[in-house]
Scaffold this active site. Structure first.
Site, mmCIF file in Angstrom:
data_model
loop_
_atom_site.group_PDB
_atom_site.id
_atom_site.type_symbol
_atom_site.label_atom_id
_atom_site.label_comp_id
_atom_site.label_asym_id
_atom_site.label_seq_id
_atom_site.Cartn_x
_atom_site.Cartn_y
_atom_site.Cartn_z
ATOM 1 N N ALA A 1 0.812 -1.219 0.000
ATOM 2 C CA ALA A 1 0.000 0.000 0.000
ATOM 3 C C ALA A 1 0.842 1.263 0.000
ATOM 4 C CB ALA A 1 -0.917 -0.006 1.222
ATOM 5 N N ILE B 1 0.328 3.832 1.759
ATOM 6 C CA ILE B 1 0.465 4.351 3.114
ATOM 7 C C ILE B 1 1.620 3.690 3.864
ATOM 8 C CG2 ILE B 1 -1.151 2.674 4.116
ATOM 9 C CD1 ILE B 1 -0.677 6.383 5.126
ATOM 10 N N ARG C 1 -0.544 -9.916 -3.605
ATOM 11 C CA ARG C 1 -0.970 -10.970 -4.523
ATOM 12 C C ARG C 1 -0.387 -10.781 -5.926
ATOM 13 N NH1 ARG C 1 -7.140 -11.243 -2.059
ATOM 14 N NH2 ARG C 1 -6.644 -12.724 -0.383
ATOM 15 N N TYR D 1 -1.083 -13.551 1.653
ATOM 16 C CA TYR D 1 -1.318 -13.013 2.991
ATOM 17 C C TYR D 1 -1.180 -14.091 4.062
ATOM 18 C CZ TYR D 1 -3.523 -9.321 0.155
ATOM 19 O OH TYR D 1 -3.804 -8.350 -0.783
ATOM 20 N N LEU E 1 -4.537 -3.312 4.038
ATOM 21 C CA LEU E 1 -5.454 -3.751 2.987
ATOM 22 C C LEU E 1 -6.693 -2.853 2.946
ATOM 23 C CD1 LEU E 1 -5.251 -7.558 3.868
ATOM 24 C CD2 LEU E 1 -4.147 -6.425 1.919
ATOM 25 N N HIS F 1 -9.984 -5.748 6.596
ATOM 26 C CA HIS F 1 -9.294 -5.579 7.877
ATOM 27 C C HIS F 1 -9.711 -6.628 8.900
ATOM 28 C CE1 HIS F 1 -8.195 -1.045 7.238
ATOM 29 N NE2 HIS F 1 -7.689 -1.851 6.326
ATOM 30 N N LYS G 1 -6.543 2.354 9.893
ATOM 31 C CA LYS G 1 -7.893 2.823 10.215
ATOM 32 C C LYS G 1 -8.777 2.760 8.963
ATOM 33 C CE LYS G 1 -6.718 6.578 7.949
ATOM 34 N NZ LYS G 1 -7.071 6.593 6.529
ATOM 35 N N ARG H 1 -11.045 3.845 -1.930
ATOM 36 C CA ARG H 1 -11.861 4.677 -1.048
ATOM 37 C C ARG H 1 -13.231 5.002 -1.642
ATOM 38 N NH1 ARG H 1 -6.602 6.332 -0.866
ATOM 39 N NH2 ARG H 1 -5.616 6.697 1.171
ATOM 40 N N ASP I 1 -12.507 7.001 5.986
ATOM 41 C CA ASP I 1 -11.090 7.248 5.717
ATOM 42 C C ASP I 1 -10.632 8.504 6.456
ATOM 43 O OD1 ASP I 1 -8.748 6.378 3.926
ATOM 44 O OD2 ASP I 1 -8.936 8.495 3.441
#
Length: 377
Positions: free
Chosen positions: A20, A22, A45, A69, A85, A90, A108, A182, A194
Protein backbone atom coordinates in the site's frame (compact mmCIF):
# COMPACT_ATOMS: atom_id res chain seq x y z
CA UNK A 1 15.09 10.94 4.23
CA UNK A 2 14.84 9.03 7.51
CA UNK A 3 18.18 7.90 8.88
CA UNK A 4 18.46 4.31 10.00
CA UNK A 5 19.74 3.20 13.39
CA UNK A 6 21.49 0.07 14.56
CA UNK A 7 18.96 -2.66 15.32
CA UNK A 8 18.80 -4.79 18.43
CA UNK A 9 19.63 -8.47 18.08
CA UNK A 10 16.03 -9.61 18.53
CA UNK A 11 14.21 -6.67 16.96
CA UNK A 12 10.46 -6.98 16.43
CA UNK A 13 9.96 -8.30 12.91
CA UNK A 14 7.05 -6.82 10.98
CA UNK A 15 5.32 -8.15 7.91
CA UNK A 16 3.06 -5.94 5.80
CA UNK A 17 -0.15 -7.21 4.24
CA UNK A 18 -0.64 -5.20 1.06
CA UNK A 19 1.85 -3.17 -0.96
CA UNK A 20 0.00 0.00 0.00
CA UNK A 21 0.96 3.62 -0.59
CA UNK A 22 0.47 4.35 3.11
CA UNK A 23 3.11 1.78 4.10
CA UNK A 24 6.20 4.02 3.93
CA UNK A 25 4.68 6.80 6.05
CA UNK A 26 2.86 4.51 8.49
CA UNK A 27 5.53 1.89 9.19
CA UNK A 28 8.51 1.56 6.85
CA UNK A 29 10.05 4.98 7.50
CA UNK A 30 9.20 5.09 11.23
CA UNK A 31 10.80 1.65 11.62
CA UNK A 32 14.11 2.96 10.29
CA UNK A 33 14.64 5.11 13.38
CA UNK A 34 13.39 2.50 15.87
CA UNK A 35 16.20 0.23 17.06
CA UNK A 36 13.78 -2.55 17.99
CA UNK A 37 11.84 -2.78 14.70
CA UNK A 38 12.63 -4.24 11.29
CA UNK A 39 10.25 -4.62 8.36
CA UNK A 40 11.06 -8.12 7.16
CA UNK A 41 8.37 -9.06 4.65
CA UNK A 42 5.56 -7.83 2.44
CA UNK A 43 2.68 -9.82 0.98
CA UNK A 44 1.10 -8.73 -2.27
CA UNK A 45 -0.97 -10.97 -4.52
CA UNK A 46 0.50 -9.24 -7.58
CA UNK A 47 4.03 -10.66 -7.81
CA UNK A 48 5.55 -7.85 -9.87
CA UNK A 49 4.02 -5.14 -7.70
CA UNK A 50 5.14 -6.84 -4.51
CA UNK A 51 8.70 -7.35 -5.70
CA UNK A 52 8.97 -3.74 -6.86
CA UNK A 53 7.65 -2.55 -3.49
CA UNK A 54 10.10 -4.75 -1.60
CA UNK A 55 13.04 -3.57 -3.71
CA UNK A 56 12.08 0.10 -3.33
CA UNK A 57 11.83 -0.18 0.44
CA UNK A 58 14.63 -2.71 1.06
CA UNK A 59 12.32 -5.43 2.37
CA UNK A 60 14.06 -8.78 2.27
CA UNK A 61 11.13 -11.16 1.78
CA UNK A 62 8.12 -11.08 -0.56
CA UNK A 63 5.05 -13.30 -0.66
CA UNK A 64 2.88 -13.31 -3.77
CA UNK A 65 -0.04 -15.18 -5.33
CA UNK A 66 -3.51 -15.94 -4.00
CA UNK A 67 -2.19 -17.29 -0.68
CA UNK A 68 0.32 -14.49 -0.10
CA UNK A 69 -1.32 -13.01 2.99
CA UNK A 70 -1.70 -16.32 4.78
CA UNK A 71 1.84 -17.38 3.87
CA UNK A 72 3.22 -14.25 5.51
CA UNK A 73 1.14 -14.92 8.62
CA UNK A 74 2.47 -18.50 8.68
CA UNK A 75 6.06 -17.24 8.61
CA UNK A 76 7.54 -18.12 12.02
CA UNK A 77 10.07 -15.30 11.66
CA UNK A 78 7.36 -12.63 11.67
CA UNK A 79 6.28 -11.23 15.06
CA UNK A 80 3.76 -8.56 14.07
CA UNK A 81 1.62 -7.76 11.06
CA UNK A 82 0.72 -4.33 9.71
CA UNK A 83 -2.58 -4.61 7.86
CA UNK A 84 -2.73 -2.07 5.03
CA UNK A 85 -5.45 -3.75 2.99
CA UNK A 86 -8.81 -2.25 1.91
CA UNK A 87 -11.14 -1.59 4.83
CA UNK A 88 -13.42 -4.52 4.06
CA UNK A 89 -10.51 -6.93 4.53
CA UNK A 90 -9.29 -5.58 7.88
CA UNK A 91 -11.48 -7.81 10.02
CA UNK A 92 -10.69 -11.07 8.26
CA UNK A 93 -6.94 -10.58 8.15
CA UNK A 94 -6.75 -9.20 11.68
CA UNK A 95 -8.49 -12.34 12.92
CA UNK A 96 -6.29 -14.58 10.77
CA UNK A 97 -3.14 -12.86 12.00
CA UNK A 98 -4.15 -13.04 15.65
CA UNK A 99 -5.03 -16.71 15.27
CA UNK A 100 -1.60 -17.11 13.70
CA UNK A 101 0.01 -15.71 16.86
CA UNK A 102 0.89 -12.27 15.46
CA UNK A 103 0.44 -8.86 17.02
CA UNK A 104 -1.53 -6.56 14.70
CA UNK A 105 -1.26 -2.90 13.79
CA UNK A 106 -4.34 -2.22 11.68
CA UNK A 107 -4.90 0.70 9.35
CA UNK A 108 -7.89 2.82 10.22
CA UNK A 109 -10.68 2.02 10.40
CA UNK A 110 -9.94 -1.19 12.26
CA UNK A 111 -12.98 -2.80 10.61
CA UNK A 112 -16.20 -1.98 8.77
CA UNK A 113 -18.42 -2.39 11.84
CA UNK A 114 -18.15 -1.84 15.58
CA UNK A 115 -19.02 -5.44 16.34
CA UNK A 116 -16.10 -6.59 14.19
CA UNK A 117 -13.78 -4.30 16.17
CA UNK A 118 -15.14 -5.75 19.39
CA UNK A 119 -14.34 -9.27 18.18
CA UNK A 120 -10.80 -8.32 17.16
CA UNK A 121 -10.00 -6.93 20.60
CA UNK A 122 -11.61 -9.89 22.37
CA UNK A 123 -9.50 -12.30 20.33
CA UNK A 124 -6.32 -10.29 20.95
CA UNK A 125 -6.97 -10.41 24.70
CA UNK A 126 -7.69 -14.14 24.54
CA UNK A 127 -4.41 -14.76 22.68
CA UNK A 128 -2.33 -12.40 24.82
CA UNK A 129 -1.49 -10.29 21.77
CA UNK A 130 -1.53 -6.58 20.94
CA UNK A 131 -4.08 -5.06 18.54
CA UNK A 132 -4.07 -1.36 17.71
CA UNK A 133 -5.96 0.77 15.20
CA UNK A 134 -3.60 3.23 13.54
CA UNK A 135 -5.26 6.54 14.36
CA UNK A 136 -1.85 7.94 15.11
CA UNK A 137 -2.19 11.65 15.89
CA UNK A 138 -3.11 11.26 19.58
CA UNK A 139 0.32 9.73 20.21
CA UNK A 140 2.05 12.97 19.21
CA UNK A 141 3.12 15.48 21.91
CA UNK A 142 1.29 18.31 20.13
CA UNK A 143 -2.11 16.63 20.48
CA UNK A 144 -1.31 15.79 24.08
CA UNK A 145 -0.29 19.39 24.76
CA UNK A 146 -3.58 20.71 23.37
CA UNK A 147 -5.51 18.31 25.58
CA UNK A 148 -3.37 19.33 28.59
CA UNK A 149 -4.22 23.01 27.99
CA UNK A 150 -7.92 22.19 27.80
CA UNK A 151 -7.82 19.92 30.85
CA UNK A 152 -5.83 22.44 32.91
CA UNK A 153 -8.89 24.64 33.33
CA UNK A 154 -7.02 27.84 32.46
CA UNK A 155 -9.75 28.72 29.95
CA UNK A 156 -12.65 27.17 31.82
CA UNK A 157 -15.07 24.54 30.58
CA UNK A 158 -15.40 23.46 26.97
CA UNK A 159 -18.40 24.90 25.15
CA UNK A 160 -17.92 23.62 21.59
CA UNK A 161 -15.39 21.99 19.27
CA UNK A 162 -15.01 21.95 15.49
CA UNK A 163 -12.59 19.69 13.60
CA UNK A 164 -12.05 19.72 9.85
CA UNK A 165 -10.00 17.69 7.40
CA UNK A 166 -10.61 18.51 3.75
CA UNK A 167 -8.56 18.39 0.54
CA UNK A 168 -9.33 21.03 -2.13
CA UNK A 169 -10.71 19.58 -5.35
CA UNK A 170 -7.92 21.27 -7.29
CA UNK A 171 -5.30 19.00 -5.74
CA UNK A 172 -7.45 15.99 -4.87
CA UNK A 173 -5.99 13.94 -7.73
CA UNK A 174 -2.57 14.17 -6.08
CA UNK A 175 -3.87 12.10 -3.16
CA UNK A 176 -6.56 9.87 -4.65
CA UNK A 177 -6.22 7.81 -7.83
CA UNK A 178 -9.11 7.39 -10.27
CA UNK A 179 -9.99 3.83 -9.22
CA UNK A 180 -9.15 4.44 -5.55
CA UNK A 181 -10.52 1.82 -3.16
CA UNK A 182 -11.86 4.68 -1.05
CA UNK A 183 -14.63 5.11 -3.63
CA UNK A 184 -15.66 1.44 -3.61
CA UNK A 185 -18.63 0.71 -1.34
CA UNK A 186 -18.02 -3.05 -1.29
CA UNK A 187 -14.48 -2.46 -0.02
CA UNK A 188 -15.64 -0.27 2.87
CA UNK A 189 -15.11 3.01 1.05
CA UNK A 190 -16.34 6.48 1.88
CA UNK A 191 -14.79 9.65 3.23
CA UNK A 192 -16.16 9.09 6.72
CA UNK A 193 -14.38 5.72 6.83
CA UNK A 194 -11.09 7.25 5.72
CA UNK A 195 -10.19 10.88 6.42
CA UNK A 196 -13.34 11.19 8.51
CA UNK A 197 -11.96 9.18 11.39
CA UNK A 198 -9.50 11.97 12.22
CA UNK A 199 -11.87 14.86 12.97
CA UNK A 200 -14.21 12.45 14.72
CA UNK A 201 -11.38 11.16 16.89
CA UNK A 202 -10.23 14.74 17.51
CA UNK A 203 -13.51 16.01 18.93
CA UNK A 204 -13.79 12.98 21.19
CA UNK A 205 -10.16 13.03 22.33
CA UNK A 206 -10.01 16.76 23.07
CA UNK A 207 -13.27 16.70 25.04
CA UNK A 208 -12.51 13.46 26.89
CA UNK A 209 -15.69 11.78 25.60
CA UNK A 210 -14.13 8.66 24.09
CA UNK A 211 -15.82 6.04 26.25
CA UNK A 212 -19.22 6.32 24.53
CA UNK A 213 -20.36 7.06 20.98
CA UNK A 214 -21.35 10.67 20.38
CA UNK A 215 -24.97 11.59 19.74
CA UNK A 216 -25.18 12.58 16.08
CA UNK A 217 -27.69 15.41 15.69
CA UNK A 218 -27.32 15.87 11.93
CA UNK A 219 -25.23 14.47 9.08
CA UNK A 220 -25.12 15.45 5.42
CA UNK A 221 -23.25 13.34 2.89
CA UNK A 222 -21.59 15.22 0.02
CA UNK A 223 -20.91 14.16 -3.55
CA UNK A 224 -23.27 11.71 -5.22
CA UNK A 225 -24.17 9.37 -2.34
CA UNK A 226 -27.64 8.51 -3.61
CA UNK A 227 -26.36 6.36 -6.46
CA UNK A 228 -22.88 5.39 -5.26
CA UNK A 229 -23.54 4.90 -1.52
CA UNK A 230 -20.17 6.65 -1.15
CA UNK A 231 -19.72 9.96 0.66
CA UNK A 232 -17.14 12.15 -1.06
CA UNK A 233 -17.45 14.31 2.04
CA UNK A 234 -19.48 14.52 5.22
CA UNK A 235 -20.66 17.35 7.47
CA UNK A 236 -21.95 16.27 10.87
CA UNK A 237 -22.96 17.84 14.16
CA UNK A 238 -23.05 16.25 17.60
CA UNK A 239 -24.36 16.69 21.12
CA UNK A 240 -21.68 15.73 23.64
CA UNK A 241 -22.02 15.41 27.43
CA UNK A 242 -22.20 18.54 29.59
CA UNK A 243 -24.06 20.44 26.84
CA UNK A 244 -20.97 20.58 24.63
CA UNK A 245 -21.68 20.84 20.91
CA UNK A 246 -19.36 19.53 18.19
CA UNK A 247 -19.02 19.65 14.44
CA UNK A 248 -16.89 17.80 11.88
CA UNK A 249 -16.32 18.40 8.21
CA UNK A 250 -14.36 16.09 5.96
CA UNK A 251 -13.99 16.06 2.17
CA UNK A 252 -11.93 14.18 -0.42
CA UNK A 253 -12.45 17.00 -2.94
CA UNK A 254 -13.63 20.24 -1.34
CA UNK A 255 -15.19 22.52 -3.96
CA UNK A 256 -13.77 25.96 -4.67
CA UNK A 257 -15.59 29.19 -3.89
CA UNK A 258 -16.70 32.27 -5.79
CA UNK A 259 -18.26 32.28 -9.28
CA UNK A 260 -18.89 28.67 -10.36
CA UNK A 261 -16.60 27.50 -7.55
CA UNK A 262 -13.54 28.33 -9.63
CA UNK A 263 -11.51 29.93 -6.85
CA UNK A 264 -9.46 27.33 -4.95
CA UNK A 265 -9.52 26.88 -1.22
CA UNK A 266 -6.71 25.98 1.14
CA UNK A 267 -6.76 22.55 2.82
CA UNK A 268 -8.68 22.40 6.09
CA UNK A 269 -6.69 20.68 8.83
CA UNK A 270 -7.65 22.48 12.02
CA UNK A 271 -9.36 21.58 15.28
CA UNK A 272 -10.79 24.54 17.22
CA UNK A 273 -12.06 24.37 20.78
CA UNK A 274 -14.23 27.12 22.24
CA UNK A 275 -14.07 27.38 26.02
CA UNK A 276 -15.66 29.73 28.56
CA UNK A 277 -12.51 31.81 28.79
CA UNK A 278 -11.13 31.68 25.25
CA UNK A 279 -10.21 29.42 22.36
CA UNK A 280 -7.56 26.87 21.46
CA UNK A 281 -6.77 26.26 17.79
CA UNK A 282 -4.69 23.27 16.70
CA UNK A 283 -3.42 23.53 13.14
CA UNK A 284 -2.55 20.34 11.24
CA UNK A 285 -3.66 18.02 14.00
CA UNK A 286 -3.68 14.90 11.73
CA UNK A 287 0.04 15.24 10.85
CA UNK A 288 1.46 17.41 13.58
CA UNK A 289 4.90 15.87 13.27
CA UNK A 290 5.40 17.56 9.90
CA UNK A 291 4.21 21.02 10.99
CA UNK A 292 1.77 22.41 13.50
CA UNK A 293 0.93 25.26 15.78
CA UNK A 294 -1.26 25.68 18.82
CA UNK A 295 -2.85 29.11 19.23
CA UNK A 296 -4.26 29.93 22.66
CA UNK A 297 -6.46 33.03 22.76
CA UNK A 298 -7.78 33.91 26.23
CA UNK A 299 -10.68 36.37 26.40
CA UNK A 300 -8.58 38.27 28.91
CA UNK A 301 -4.82 38.47 28.57
CA UNK A 302 -2.32 37.95 25.80
CA UNK A 303 -2.62 35.31 23.14
CA UNK A 304 0.22 32.84 22.61
CA UNK A 305 1.39 30.26 20.11
CA UNK A 306 2.92 26.97 21.18
CA UNK A 307 4.53 24.02 19.45
CA UNK A 308 5.31 20.59 20.88
CA UNK A 309 7.46 18.13 18.97
CA UNK A 310 8.86 16.40 22.07
CA UNK A 311 7.21 15.29 25.27
CA UNK A 312 7.34 17.50 28.38
CA UNK A 313 10.04 15.27 29.91
CA UNK A 314 12.20 15.69 26.81
CA UNK A 315 11.63 12.18 25.48
CA UNK A 316 10.86 11.55 21.85
CA UNK A 317 12.48 13.42 18.99
CA UNK A 318 11.55 16.53 17.03
CA UNK A 319 12.02 14.56 13.81
CA UNK A 320 9.47 11.91 14.77
CA UNK A 321 6.19 11.84 12.90
CA UNK A 322 2.86 10.99 14.46
CA UNK A 323 3.35 7.48 13.07
CA UNK A 324 6.76 7.19 14.73
CA UNK A 325 5.32 8.07 18.14
CA UNK A 326 2.58 5.51 17.52
CA UNK A 327 5.15 2.84 16.68
CA UNK A 328 7.03 3.64 19.90
CA UNK A 329 3.87 2.93 21.89
CA UNK A 330 3.05 -0.23 19.94
CA UNK A 331 6.50 -1.73 20.53
CA UNK A 332 6.42 -0.79 24.21
CA UNK A 333 3.09 -2.58 24.55
CA UNK A 334 4.36 -5.69 22.76
CA UNK A 335 7.49 -5.75 24.92
CA UNK A 336 5.45 -5.61 28.12
CA UNK A 337 6.35 -2.01 28.94
CA UNK A 338 3.83 0.70 29.77
CA UNK A 339 3.47 3.01 26.77
CA UNK A 340 3.52 6.76 27.36
CA UNK A 341 0.13 6.81 25.62
CA UNK A 342 -2.28 4.07 24.66
CA UNK A 343 -5.77 3.80 23.16
CA UNK A 344 -8.35 1.84 25.11
CA UNK A 345 -10.21 -0.70 22.93
CA UNK A 346 -13.47 0.92 24.05
CA UNK A 347 -12.35 4.15 22.35
CA UNK A 348 -11.87 2.35 19.03
CA UNK A 349 -15.15 0.43 19.30
CA UNK A 350 -17.25 3.48 20.18
CA UNK A 351 -15.57 5.43 17.38
CA UNK A 352 -16.95 2.92 14.86
CA UNK A 353 -20.33 3.00 16.58
CA UNK A 354 -20.31 6.74 15.98
CA UNK A 355 -19.36 6.23 12.31
CA UNK A 356 -22.37 3.92 12.01
CA UNK A 357 -24.58 6.64 13.53
CA UNK A 358 -23.22 9.23 11.09
CA UNK A 359 -24.09 7.09 8.08
CA UNK A 360 -27.55 6.38 9.48
CA UNK A 361 -28.19 10.10 10.09
CA UNK A 362 -27.04 10.86 6.54
CA UNK A 363 -29.41 8.27 5.09
CA UNK A 364 -26.64 6.01 3.85
CA UNK A 365 -26.33 2.27 4.44
CA UNK A 366 -23.71 0.91 6.85
CA UNK A 367 -20.54 -0.45 5.31
CA UNK A 368 -20.64 -4.13 4.34
CA UNK A 369 -19.70 -6.55 7.10
CA UNK A 370 -17.12 -9.21 6.42
CA UNK A 371 -18.41 -12.64 5.46
CA UNK A 372 -15.35 -14.30 6.99
CA UNK A 373 -15.97 -16.81 9.74
CA UNK A 374 -12.94 -18.06 11.61
CA UNK A 375 -12.70 -21.86 11.80
CA UNK A 376 -13.50 -23.37 15.18
CA UNK A 377 -10.82 -25.39 16.89
Amino acid sequence: MVKGVKKTENALRFGILGAARIGPDALINPAKSHPDVVVSAVACRDKAKGEKYAKTHSISKTYSGKDAYQELINDAEIDAVYIALPNALHYEWSVRALNGGKHVLIEKPIADAADEARQIFALAEEKGLVALEAIHFTFHPAAQRVKAIIDSGELGAVKSVVAEFAVPSLISSLFFVKDDIRFNYDLGGGCTMDMGVYPLAAIRYLTGTESAPAEVTRATALGNPGTTRIDRGMHATYALPSSVTAETYVDFAMPGWGPFGLLPRLPKVTARVELEGGTVEFFNYPLAGALHWIKVRPRKGAARTEKAYKRPDGSGDASWTTYRYQLEAFVDKVRGRTPQCWVDPKTTITQLECVERIYAAAGLPPRVRSSYVAPTV
